[in-house]
Design a protein around this motif. Structure first.
Motif, short mmCIF file in Angstrom:
data_model
loop_
_atom_site.label_atom_id
_atom_site.label_comp_id
_atom_site.label_asym_id
_atom_site.label_seq_id
_atom_site.Cartn_x
_atom_site.Cartn_y
_atom_site.Cartn_z
N GLY A 80 0.81 -1.22 0.00
CA GLY A 80 0.00 0.00 0.00
C GLY A 80 0.83 1.25 0.00
O GLY A 80 1.91 1.30 -0.61
N GLN A 81 0.34 2.29 0.68
CA GLN A 81 1.00 3.59 0.71
C GLN A 81 1.27 4.03 2.13
O GLN A 81 0.46 3.79 3.03
N VAL A 82 2.41 4.70 2.31
CA VAL A 82 2.74 5.35 3.58
C VAL A 82 3.10 6.79 3.28
O VAL A 82 3.58 7.10 2.19
N PRO A 83 2.89 7.70 4.26
CA PRO A 83 3.15 9.11 4.01
C PRO A 83 4.62 9.50 3.97
O PRO A 83 4.96 10.54 3.39
N SER A 84 5.52 8.69 4.56
CA SER A 84 6.94 9.08 4.55
C SER A 84 7.84 7.86 4.70
O SER A 84 7.44 6.82 5.21
N ILE A 104 11.33 -8.58 5.91
CA ILE A 104 10.23 -7.66 5.69
C ILE A 104 10.27 -7.24 4.23
O ILE A 104 11.28 -6.68 3.78
N ASP A 105 9.22 -7.50 3.50
CA ASP A 105 9.12 -7.17 2.08
C ASP A 105 8.33 -5.88 1.94
O ASP A 105 7.15 -5.82 2.26
N THR A 106 8.99 -4.84 1.43
CA THR A 106 8.34 -3.54 1.23
C THR A 106 8.27 -3.17 -0.25
O THR A 106 8.01 -2.00 -0.57
N THR A 107 8.47 -4.14 -1.13
CA THR A 107 8.48 -3.83 -2.56
C THR A 107 7.13 -3.35 -3.08
O THR A 107 7.08 -2.71 -4.13
N GLU A 108 6.05 -3.63 -2.35
CA GLU A 108 4.72 -3.20 -2.78
C GLU A 108 4.22 -1.98 -2.01
O GLU A 108 3.02 -1.70 -1.95
N VAL A 109 5.17 -1.21 -1.42
CA VAL A 109 4.82 -0.02 -0.68
C VAL A 109 5.25 1.22 -1.46
O VAL A 109 6.39 1.31 -1.92
N ASP A 110 4.32 2.17 -1.63
CA ASP A 110 4.63 3.46 -2.24
C ASP A 110 4.75 4.49 -1.15
O ASP A 110 3.90 4.56 -0.25
N VAL A 111 5.80 5.27 -1.20
CA VAL A 111 5.98 6.37 -0.25
C VAL A 111 5.51 7.64 -0.94
O VAL A 111 6.02 8.00 -2.00
N SER A 112 4.50 8.28 -0.36
CA SER A 112 3.96 9.49 -1.03
C SER A 112 3.80 10.63 -0.05
O SER A 112 3.57 10.50 1.10
#
Length: 112
Positions: A80-84, A104-112
Motif C-alpha cells: 500500500g502507501q505510507v506518508p513518509s 520484511i518485504d516492502t516492494t509493494e509499498v509506495d511512499v507518497s
C-alpha cells in the motif's frame, strides 16, 4: 480503529496486549513462530496479526488505512502507501522485532 481491528476484525484484549510467551509455553515447541497466534494458538496468519498488534502498541505508529500487513511463511509483507520513508522505516523496525519474522518485504509499498 487500529491495525488489528481494521485488517483482521479483532480487538485488543487483556491477553493480546501482553503478547508474551507466558500464554503459550506448552505450544511453542510444536507451533512454528510464524504460525503462533495472538494467544499461543496455531494461526495461519499469526505473524501478520502479531505485527499488526505490535503496530497498535507502538505509540509512534498510527493506523495507516492505505497500508496492509500480510505474510508468506516468516516474511512480513507490507502493501500500500505510507506518508513518509521515516514511517516505513519505523514499521520495518517494529516488524523485525516480532518473533518469527525473518524478512520484511516492502516492494509493494509506495511512499507518497
Amino acid at each position: 480503529m487500529g491495525w488489528l481491528q481494521r485488517m483482521f476484525g479483532l480487538e485488543q484484549s487483556e491477553s493480546t496486549q501482553d503478547n508474551s510467551d507466558d500464554n503459550a509455553n506448552s505450544n511453542t515447541q510444536t507451533i512454528p513462530p510464524e504460525r503462533m497466534g495472538l494467544n499461543g494458538e496455531y494461526d495461519q496468519s499469526g505473524l501478520a496479526k502479531r505485527v499488526a498488534l505490535a503496530f497498535d502498541q507502538d505509540p509512534d505508529l498510527d493506523d495507516i488505512e492505505s497500508l496492509w500487513v500480510a505474510q508468506t511463511g516468516s516474511t512480513v509483507i507490507l502493501k500500500g502507501q505510507v506518508p513518509s520513508q521515516d514511517i516505513l522505516n519505523k514499521m520495518v523496525s517494529v516488524a523485525h522485532g516480532v518473533d518469527g519474522s525473518t524478512d520484511i518485504d516492502t516492494t509493494e509499498v509506495d511512499v507518497s
